[in-house]
Write a protein that holds these residues in place. Structure first.
Motif, PDB file in Angstrom:
ATOM      1  N   GLY A  10       0.805  -1.213   0.000  1.00  0.00           N
ATOM      2  CA  GLY A  10       0.000   0.000   0.000  1.00  0.00           C
ATOM      3  C   GLY A  10       0.839   1.264   0.000  1.00  0.00           C
ATOM      4  O   GLY A  10       0.491   2.251  -0.659  1.00  0.00           O
TER       5      GLY A  10
ATOM      6  N   GLY B 168       0.446   3.725  -3.035  1.00  0.00           N
ATOM      7  CA  GLY B 168      -0.155   4.976  -2.592  1.00  0.00           C
ATOM      8  C   GLY B 168       0.838   6.121  -2.520  1.00  0.00           C
ATOM      9  O   GLY B 168       0.497   7.265  -2.853  1.00  0.00           O
TER      10      GLY B 168
ATOM     11  N   THR C  35      -9.729   8.440  -4.473  1.00  0.00           N
ATOM     12  CA  THR C  35      -9.392   8.267  -3.056  1.00  0.00           C
ATOM     13  C   THR C  35     -10.617   8.463  -2.171  1.00  0.00           C
ATOM     14  O   THR C  35     -10.883   7.652  -1.268  1.00  0.00           O
ATOM     15  CB  THR C  35      -8.288   9.263  -2.658  1.00  0.00           C
ATOM     16  OG1 THR C  35      -7.109   8.976  -3.413  1.00  0.00           O
ATOM     17  CG2 THR C  35      -7.976   9.163  -1.176  1.00  0.00           C
TER      18      THR C  35
ATOM     19  N   THR D  77     -13.001   5.514  -2.490  1.00  0.00           N
ATOM     20  CA  THR D  77     -12.541   4.318  -1.782  1.00  0.00           C
ATOM     21  C   THR D  77     -12.711   4.460  -0.278  1.00  0.00           C
ATOM     22  O   THR D  77     -13.118   3.517   0.409  1.00  0.00           O
ATOM     23  CB  THR D  77     -11.069   4.040  -2.120  1.00  0.00           C
ATOM     24  OG1 THR D  77     -10.910   3.956  -3.540  1.00  0.00           O
ATOM     25  CG2 THR D  77     -10.605   2.735  -1.490  1.00  0.00           C
TER      26      THR D  77
ATOM     27  N   VAL E 122      -3.704  -8.429  -0.132  1.00  0.00           N
ATOM     28  CA  VAL E 122      -4.102  -7.523  -1.217  1.00  0.00           C
ATOM     29  C   VAL E 122      -5.280  -6.653  -0.787  1.00  0.00           C
ATOM     30  O   VAL E 122      -5.317  -5.440  -1.065  1.00  0.00           O
ATOM     31  CB  VAL E 122      -4.442  -8.325  -2.484  1.00  0.00           C
ATOM     32  CG1 VAL E 122      -5.009  -7.416  -3.567  1.00  0.00           C
ATOM     33  CG2 VAL E 122      -3.214  -9.056  -3.008  1.00  0.00           C
ATOM     34  N   GLY E 123      -6.255  -7.244  -0.087  1.00  0.00           N
ATOM     35  CA  GLY E 123      -7.404  -6.466   0.359  1.00  0.00           C
ATOM     36  C   GLY E 123      -7.014  -5.359   1.328  1.00  0.00           C
ATOM     37  O   GLY E 123      -7.474  -4.214   1.196  1.00  0.00           O
TER      38      GLY E 123
ATOM     39  N   ALA F 292      -4.051  -3.984   1.570  1.00  0.00           N
ATOM     40  CA  ALA F 292      -3.237  -3.009   0.831  1.00  0.00           C
ATOM     41  C   ALA F 292      -4.117  -2.047   0.047  1.00  0.00           C
ATOM     42  O   ALA F 292      -3.862  -0.833   0.017  1.00  0.00           O
ATOM     43  CB  ALA F 292      -2.273  -3.739  -0.104  1.00  0.00           C
ATOM     44  N   VAL F 293      -5.158  -2.571  -0.591  1.00  0.00           N
ATOM     45  CA  VAL F 293      -6.072  -1.712  -1.347  1.00  0.00           C
ATOM     46  C   VAL F 293      -6.742  -0.700  -0.427  1.00  0.00           C
ATOM     47  O   VAL F 293      -6.910   0.478  -0.777  1.00  0.00           O
ATOM     48  CB  VAL F 293      -7.118  -2.572  -2.084  1.00  0.00           C
ATOM     49  CG1 VAL F 293      -8.226  -1.700  -2.660  1.00  0.00           C
ATOM     50  CG2 VAL F 293      -6.460  -3.379  -3.189  1.00  0.00           C
ATOM     51  N   LEU F 294      -7.121  -1.135   0.779  1.00  0.00           N
ATOM     52  CA  LEU F 294      -7.758  -0.214   1.721  1.00  0.00           C
ATOM     53  C   LEU F 294      -6.798   0.860   2.225  1.00  0.00           C
ATOM     54  O   LEU F 294      -7.229   1.960   2.595  1.00  0.00           O
ATOM     55  CB  LEU F 294      -8.312  -1.000   2.910  1.00  0.00           C
ATOM     56  CG  LEU F 294      -9.497  -1.920   2.626  1.00  0.00           C
ATOM     57  CD1 LEU F 294      -9.889  -2.667   3.891  1.00  0.00           C
ATOM     58  CD2 LEU F 294     -10.683  -1.142   2.080  1.00  0.00           C
ATOM     59  N   SER F 295      -5.500   0.571   2.249  1.00  0.00           N
ATOM     60  CA  SER F 295      -4.530   1.535   2.766  1.00  0.00           C
ATOM     61  C   SER F 295      -4.031   2.508   1.709  1.00  0.00           C
ATOM     62  O   SER F 295      -3.476   3.553   2.055  1.00  0.00           O
ATOM     63  CB  SER F 295      -3.322   0.793   3.364  1.00  0.00           C
ATOM     64  OG  SER F 295      -2.575   0.135   2.356  1.00  0.00           O
ATOM     65  N   ILE F 296      -4.200   2.190   0.445  1.00  0.00           N
ATOM     66  CA  ILE F 296      -3.672   3.047  -0.620  1.00  0.00           C
ATOM     67  C   ILE F 296      -4.224   4.471  -0.541  1.00  0.00           C
ATOM     68  O   ILE F 296      -3.450   5.443  -0.656  1.00  0.00           O
ATOM     69  CB  ILE F 296      -3.953   2.413  -1.998  1.00  0.00           C
ATOM     70  CG1 ILE F 296      -3.031   1.205  -2.206  1.00  0.00           C
ATOM     71  CG2 ILE F 296      -3.750   3.424  -3.119  1.00  0.00           C
ATOM     72  CD1 ILE F 296      -3.306   0.444  -3.486  1.00  0.00           C
TER      73      ILE F 296
END
Length: 314
Positions: free
Chosen positions: A125, A129, A151, A154, A179-180, A182-186
């Motif tokens: 992330g 990000g 952003t 999300t 992966v999930g 990481a996507v939330l932290s981007i």
């Protein structure tokens, strides 16, 4: 001579015309300054003690996780039927779980899984990000508006719902969880990197690089990126603790790392049916997770303050 003595004994006048007794001022100064110095020294010693205590615990946890294969431990998935919900003993220092598996072994191997999820998700992330945030802050214009819109969209979506949906579609696995998360932290890393970039691009060394004719890509890579890395990394350290808790929450719901791989969340979930009779099965991994996340937050917060980008320290 008598007149001279009388002149020396007269009180000194302050700026507003009132007398000031230097003899009366000295005790006040002596009372205030030492107290402030002592208080500052106590805060410094308290800070150092807490810092080293948190670092020592993290070194212990990470070291045990890395050395787990060579440590004299029970197999984390092998039950010992003489140790079913057992208490502390010489052969099982932290007792056993509901089917006799060694708690100490599962804690150490569970640290490997929980730390791997937290670190991997943060690195993924932060890289994605951080790069997008630097581009948004440096380029600006339509690129910045598009990235900020994505952003905000999300961040408006509930994170736990997204993780549950991802597990339902792709199945429960460590890769899906990493992966999930990481996507939330981007989006968070995009905002942090963008805000830091907006401060840095106003500095003199960036202006000088542009004045010397450096290309935008060179300015961004040589001047902006090195100054954004430290704040992003410091915040990412805090996010490791957040992701460890998130993985534990998913495992508690039965959506985390599938067995037989142990994790702290699955250990807590496995003991919830024994809370009334054998609470140590859940309390031990919960306590270890609590202390670990607390140490990560403490060290990460102090590191974040140390490398926070301000006009005064650029």
């Amino acid at each position: 001579m008598a007149e001279a003595r009388e002149t020396l004994e007269e009180p000194i006048l302050t700026g507003n015309g009132g007398p000031t007794d230097l003899a009366a001022m000295e005790p006040d100064l002596l009372d205030v300054e030492p107290d402030q110095t002592v208080a500052s020294g106590r805060r410094r010693r308290s800070f150092q003690f807490g810092w080293w205590l948190a670092c020592g615990w993290l070194i212990l946890v990470v070291g045990a996780a890395l050395l787990a294969p060579i440590l004299p431990l029970w197999e984390p998935g092998t039950p010992d039927y003489t140790n079913v919900a057992g208490g502390l003993s010489a052969s099982h220092p932290l007792g056993g779980d509901a089917i006799g598996r060694d708690n100490l072994s599962r804690l150490i191997y569970g640290a490997r899984a929980s730390l791997l999820v937290g670190l991997s998700a943060v690195v993924l992330g932060a890289v994605i990000g951080g790069l997008l945030g630097i581009i948004a802050g440096y380029v600006g214009g339509k690129v910045e508006r598009v990235l900020l819109t994505l952003t905000d969209a999300t961040l408006a979506f509930p994170g736990l719902v997204l993780l549950i949906a991802a597990v339902a579609v792709f199945g429960a696995s460590m890769t899906v969880i990493i992966v999930g998360l990481a996507v939330l932290s981007i989006p968070t890393f995009i905002r942090l990197a963008r805000a830091t970039t907006l401060v840095i691009v106003q500095r003199e060394f960036v202006t000088a690089a542009r004045a010397y004719g450096a290309r935008p890509m060179r300015v961004m890579l040589r001047e902006v990126v090195p100054n954004v890395v430290l704040p992003v990394a410091a915040y990412g350290f805090i996010m490791v603790g957040v992701f460890i808790v998130a993985e534990g929450s998913l495992s508690f719901l039965g959506l985390g790392i599938p067995p037989p791989t142990p994790s702290w969340g699955s250990m807590i979930a496995a003991g919830r049916t024994e809370l009334l009779t054998h609470p140590q099965i859940s309390l031990i991994p919960a306590a270890v997770m609590f202390v670990t996340v607390l140490s990560i937050n403490y060290v990460g917060e102090r590191t974040r303050k140390r490398f926070e980008v301000k006009d005064s320290n650029l």
